[in-house]
Design a protein around this motif. Structure first.
Motif, PDB file in Angstrom:
ATOM      1  N   MET A 210       0.829  -1.206   0.000  1.00  0.00           N
ATOM      2  CA  MET A 210       0.000   0.000   0.000  1.00  0.00           C
ATOM      3  C   MET A 210       0.866   1.260   0.000  1.00  0.00           C
ATOM      4  N   ILE A 211       1.933   1.222   0.793  1.00  0.00           N
ATOM      5  CA  ILE A 211       2.832   2.376   0.846  1.00  0.00           C
ATOM      6  C   ILE A 211       3.534   2.553  -0.498  1.00  0.00           C
ATOM      7  N   TRP A 212       4.006   1.454  -1.078  1.00  0.00           N
ATOM      8  CA  TRP A 212       4.643   1.527  -2.400  1.00  0.00           C
ATOM      9  C   TRP A 212       3.675   2.130  -3.415  1.00  0.00           C
ATOM     10  N   ASP A 213       2.446   1.617  -3.438  1.00  0.00           N
ATOM     11  CA  ASP A 213       1.456   2.102  -4.403  1.00  0.00           C
ATOM     12  C   ASP A 213       1.180   3.594  -4.223  1.00  0.00           C
ATOM     13  N   LYS A 214       1.126   4.024  -2.980  1.00  0.00           N
ATOM     14  CA  LYS A 214       0.821   5.433  -2.698  1.00  0.00           C
ATOM     15  C   LYS A 214       1.984   6.347  -3.087  1.00  0.00           C
ATOM     16  N   LEU A 215       3.198   5.914  -2.833  1.00  0.00           N
ATOM     17  CA  LEU A 215       4.361   6.781  -3.055  1.00  0.00           C
ATOM     18  C   LEU A 215       5.002   6.598  -4.434  1.00  0.00           C
ATOM     19  N   ARG A 216       4.512   5.632  -5.197  1.00  0.00           N
ATOM     20  CA  ARG A 216       5.057   5.395  -6.538  1.00  0.00           C
ATOM     21  C   ARG A 216       4.932   6.681  -7.364  1.00  0.00           C
TER      22      ARG A 216
END
Length: 140
Positions: free
Chosen positions: A45-51
């Motif tokens: 979720m963090i990766w998806d948000k900060l991508r």
């Protein structure tokens, strides 16, 4: 970890914990399998948000390589995302609480086992004390 005020640093640490632990087996000793799976979900979720944020991506990759120093920098990006998107903040806080609960359940189990062993040892000791100098005392 204070559950009412989960900080971005605490959440980020949980999400990337398997990359920061000394070994995969150590993580398994501290968290349930379900909690570890939720860590992966939280990290995704963090990766998806900060991508798309090159600095955040660089920090995430460094943390995945085991960099504790970049963890604080990454937590700043997570904090900004949480402030900008309350739904994202609520979702990752909820998952972080579930992960933390996975840790607590393991500790509660260990405490229960220790308590049972203590009671068993006390019972054994009382039984041994009831037979002193050839005289058998009954404790009713």
């Amino acid at each position: 970890m204070e559950l009412a005020t989960l900080s971005a640093t605490a959440i980020t640490t949980l999400a990337f914990k398997k990359f920061l632990e000394s070994g995969a087996g150590e993580l398994g000793k501290k968290f349930t399998e379900i909690a570890i799976a939720k860590m992966d979900n939280l990290r995704k979720m963090i990766w998806d948000k900060l991508r798309g944020n090159p600095k955040a991506e660089k920090a995430m990759m460094a943390v995945e390589q085991g960099s504790n120093q970049e963890l604080d920098r990454l937590a700043v990006y997570v904090q900004d995302a949480m402030e900008d998107d309350q739904q994202f903040a609520s979702e990752i806080k909820a998952i972080a609480k579930e992960i933390h609960a996975g840790k607590l359940q393991e500790n509660i189990s260990m405490t229960q086992n220790n308590r049972n062993n203590t009671i068993k040892n006390q019972t054994q000791l009382q039984a041994e004390k009831s037979f002193v100098d050839g005289i058998h005392y009954h404790n009713y």
